[in-house]
Write a protein that holds these residues in place. Structure first.
Motif, mmCIF file in Angstrom:
data_model
loop_
_atom_site.group_PDB
_atom_site.id
_atom_site.type_symbol
_atom_site.label_atom_id
_atom_site.label_comp_id
_atom_site.label_asym_id
_atom_site.label_seq_id
_atom_site.Cartn_x
_atom_site.Cartn_y
_atom_site.Cartn_z
ATOM 1 N N CYS A 151 0.842 -1.195 0.000
ATOM 2 C CA CYS A 151 0.000 0.000 0.000
ATOM 3 C C CYS A 151 0.881 1.250 0.000
ATOM 4 O O CYS A 151 0.720 2.136 0.828
ATOM 5 N N PHE A 152 1.786 1.294 -0.953
ATOM 6 C CA PHE A 152 2.793 2.351 -0.921
ATOM 7 C C PHE A 152 2.138 3.727 -1.037
ATOM 8 O O PHE A 152 1.322 3.982 -1.927
ATOM 9 N N SER A 153 2.524 4.618 -0.115
ATOM 10 C CA SER A 153 1.993 5.990 -0.173
ATOM 11 C C SER A 153 3.095 6.984 0.179
ATOM 12 O O SER A 153 2.822 8.127 0.515
ATOM 13 N N GLY A 154 4.353 6.512 0.125
ATOM 14 C CA GLY A 154 5.470 7.360 0.553
ATOM 15 C C GLY A 154 6.050 8.184 -0.590
ATOM 16 O O GLY A 154 5.458 8.314 -1.664
ATOM 17 N N THR A 155 7.229 8.730 -0.331
ATOM 18 C CA THR A 155 7.907 9.579 -1.304
ATOM 19 C C THR A 155 8.736 8.741 -2.271
ATOM 20 O O THR A 155 8.995 7.554 -2.021
ATOM 21 N N TRP A 156 9.212 9.385 -3.343
ATOM 22 C CA TRP A 156 10.115 8.699 -4.267
ATOM 23 C C TRP A 156 11.412 8.317 -3.546
ATOM 24 O O TRP A 156 12.007 7.279 -3.815
ATOM 25 N N ASN A 157 11.831 9.145 -2.590
ATOM 26 C CA ASN A 157 13.047 8.828 -1.822
ATOM 27 C C ASN A 157 12.946 7.468 -1.147
ATOM 28 O O ASN A 157 13.885 6.670 -1.180
ATOM 29 N N LEU A 158 11.799 7.216 -0.534
ATOM 30 C CA LEU A 158 11.595 5.927 0.138
ATOM 31 C C LEU A 158 11.533 4.798 -0.903
ATOM 32 O O LEU A 158 12.168 3.753 -0.725
ATOM 33 N N ALA A 159 10.778 5.032 -1.973
ATOM 34 C CA ALA A 159 10.652 3.991 -2.999
ATOM 35 C C ALA A 159 12.025 3.647 -3.577
ATOM 36 O O ALA A 159 12.379 2.472 -3.704
ATOM 37 N N ARG A 160 12.802 4.689 -3.876
ATOM 38 C CA ARG A 160 14.121 4.449 -4.474
ATOM 39 C C ARG A 160 15.036 3.698 -3.511
ATOM 40 O O ARG A 160 15.725 2.755 -3.896
ATOM 41 N N ALA A 161 15.013 4.103 -2.239
ATOM 42 C CA ALA A 161 15.858 3.430 -1.248
ATOM 43 C C ALA A 161 15.454 1.953 -1.146
ATOM 44 O O ALA A 161 16.319 1.062 -1.132
ATOM 45 N N ALA A 162 14.148 1.694 -1.089
ATOM 46 C CA ALA A 162 13.677 0.302 -0.964
ATOM 47 C C ALA A 162 14.073 -0.507 -2.196
ATOM 48 O O ALA A 162 14.557 -1.639 -2.085
ATOM 49 N N LEU A 163 13.892 0.087 -3.376
ATOM 50 C CA LEU A 163 14.249 -0.618 -4.619
ATOM 51 C C LEU A 163 15.746 -0.927 -4.639
ATOM 52 O O LEU A 163 16.156 -2.043 -4.970
ATOM 53 N N LEU A 165 17.618 -1.434 -2.220
ATOM 54 C CA LEU A 165 17.934 -2.480 -1.233
ATOM 55 C C LEU A 165 17.317 -3.828 -1.609
ATOM 56 O O LEU A 165 17.410 -4.796 -0.863
ATOM 57 N N GLY A 166 16.651 -3.867 -2.770
ATOM 58 C CA GLY A 166 16.128 -5.142 -3.276
ATOM 59 C C GLY A 166 14.676 -5.414 -2.947
ATOM 60 O O GLY A 166 14.182 -6.522 -3.166
ATOM 61 N N PHE A 167 13.968 -4.418 -2.401
ATOM 62 C CA PHE A 167 12.556 -4.625 -2.064
ATOM 63 C C PHE A 167 11.656 -4.069 -3.170
ATOM 64 O O PHE A 167 12.000 -3.084 -3.822
ATOM 65 N N ASN A 168 10.504 -4.713 -3.358
ATOM 66 C CA ASN A 168 9.543 -4.295 -4.381
ATOM 67 C C ASN A 168 8.505 -3.346 -3.788
ATOM 68 O O ASN A 168 8.422 -3.187 -2.568
ATOM 69 N N ILE A 169 7.681 -2.766 -4.683
ATOM 70 C CA ILE A 169 6.684 -1.783 -4.255
ATOM 71 C C ILE A 169 5.305 -2.250 -4.715
ATOM 72 O O ILE A 169 5.131 -2.645 -5.869
ATOM 73 N N SER A 170 4.326 -2.157 -3.801
ATOM 74 C CA SER A 170 2.955 -2.550 -4.144
ATOM 75 C C SER A 170 2.021 -1.340 -4.037
ATOM 76 O O SER A 170 2.023 -0.629 -3.037
ATOM 77 N N PHE A 171 1.225 -1.153 -5.102
ATOM 78 C CA PHE A 171 0.303 -0.007 -5.134
ATOM 79 C C PHE A 171 -1.135 -0.474 -4.910
ATOM 80 O O PHE A 171 -1.546 -1.519 -5.410
ATOM 81 N N SER A 172 -1.874 0.355 -4.177
ATOM 82 C CA SER A 172 -3.275 0.067 -3.854
ATOM 83 C C SER A 172 -4.175 1.072 -4.571
ATOM 84 O O SER A 172 -3.715 1.877 -5.385
#
Ligand SMILES: [Zn+2]
Ligand SMILES: [Zn+2]
Length: 258
Positions: A151-163, A165-172
């Motif tokens: 349920c990603f609702s954060g900033t691009w900074n968070l998304a980029r950091a997670a990506l 580090l090898g984590f995926n992003i899920s949108f709701s």
């Protein structure tokens, strides 16, 4: 075919049977239902055994982090071995509501990441208003635990950091909301091979059903918006998200229901 990687079948007003049936009719053939605390873990396990389309994820939600104890950890260790439980979650940090103290949330999150690593299970992460601390914990597990930020609702900074580090992003369904312009910009930058779709039902029904109780069948509305943002056909997006799901959750092709 669509996958709803994060839903709460036990929280719907309609019977789970009906929700799964309606989902199937809408082409949503794979659903992960989520456990948030020991009280709902048996329900999740039950659904994952009852319906061929449903798998389960079990964890202690950050709202309930205050309950975390050696005893709970022992229970969780056991239930994570159950058949059709394919992930640990939802776990993470929620400083928006802060129903549990931050230190306790961090401890519960960290310890469940350790558990996921031991069990070689992917994680479903809930993070709200806690970007810095989330990234600090993810960093310690980069390369050893896989998972998605749900349920990603954060900033691009968070998304980029997670990506990174090898984590995926899920949108709701949030992505369909009129005011979610910033989130749509983030979505455009998330590579299609790292992206998932979810409802988080019963919450966050997508447009045109906003305000009603959400259900897994409606993940298709979120899919339509994501396909438009990425300028791909629904068919292409369906294939991508399906293969991302299979890859992240170690689903072999023999298990896929058509
Ligand atoms: Zn959540
Ligand atoms: Zn949830």
């Amino acid at each position: 075919m669509w996958t709803d990687v994060h839903t709460h079948l036990n929280m719907l007003d309609i019977p789970a049977e009906l929700a799964v049936e309606e989902a199937q009719q809408a082409g949503v053939t794979q659903i992960i239902t989520i456990g948030t605390e020991p009280d709902d873990w048996p329900l999740v396990m039950g659904f994952s055994k009852k319906f061929a389309q449903v798998k389960g994820a079990l964890g202690l939600h950050p709202h309930s982090a205050k309950l975390y104890s050696d005893e709970i950890e022992k229970q969780l260790k056991k239930v994570l071995d159950e058949k059709n439980i394919i992930a640990c979650g939802e776990i993470g940090l929620d400083y928006h509501y802060e129903y549990s103290e931050r230190e306790k949330q961090k401890e519960a999150f960290y310890r469940q990441m350790v558990l996921a690593k031991e069990k070689k299970l992917p994680v479903e992460i809930h993070t709200r208003s806690a970007e810095e601390d989330t990234v600090a914990i993810l960093k310690q597990f980069s390369g050893s635990v896989r998972g998605l930020l749900h349920c990603f609702s954060g900033t691009w900074n968070l998304a980029r950091a997670a990506l990174d580090l090898g984590f995926n992003i899920s949108f709701s369904g949030i992505i369909t909301f009129k005011k979610a312009e910033e989130l749509r910009e983030v979505c455009q930058k998330v590579p299609l091979d790292r992206l998932h779709l979810e409802t988080d039902a019963p919450y966050l029904a997508p447009v045109p059903h906003r305000g009603k109780q959400n259900k897994p069948a409606w993940v298709v509305h979120t899919a339509q918006v994501v396909a438009n943002l990425h300028k791909v056909s629904l068919e292409d997006l369906s294939q991508k998200t399906q293969s991302n799901y299979n890859d992240l959750f170690n689903i072999s092709s023999t298990e896929i229901i058509i």
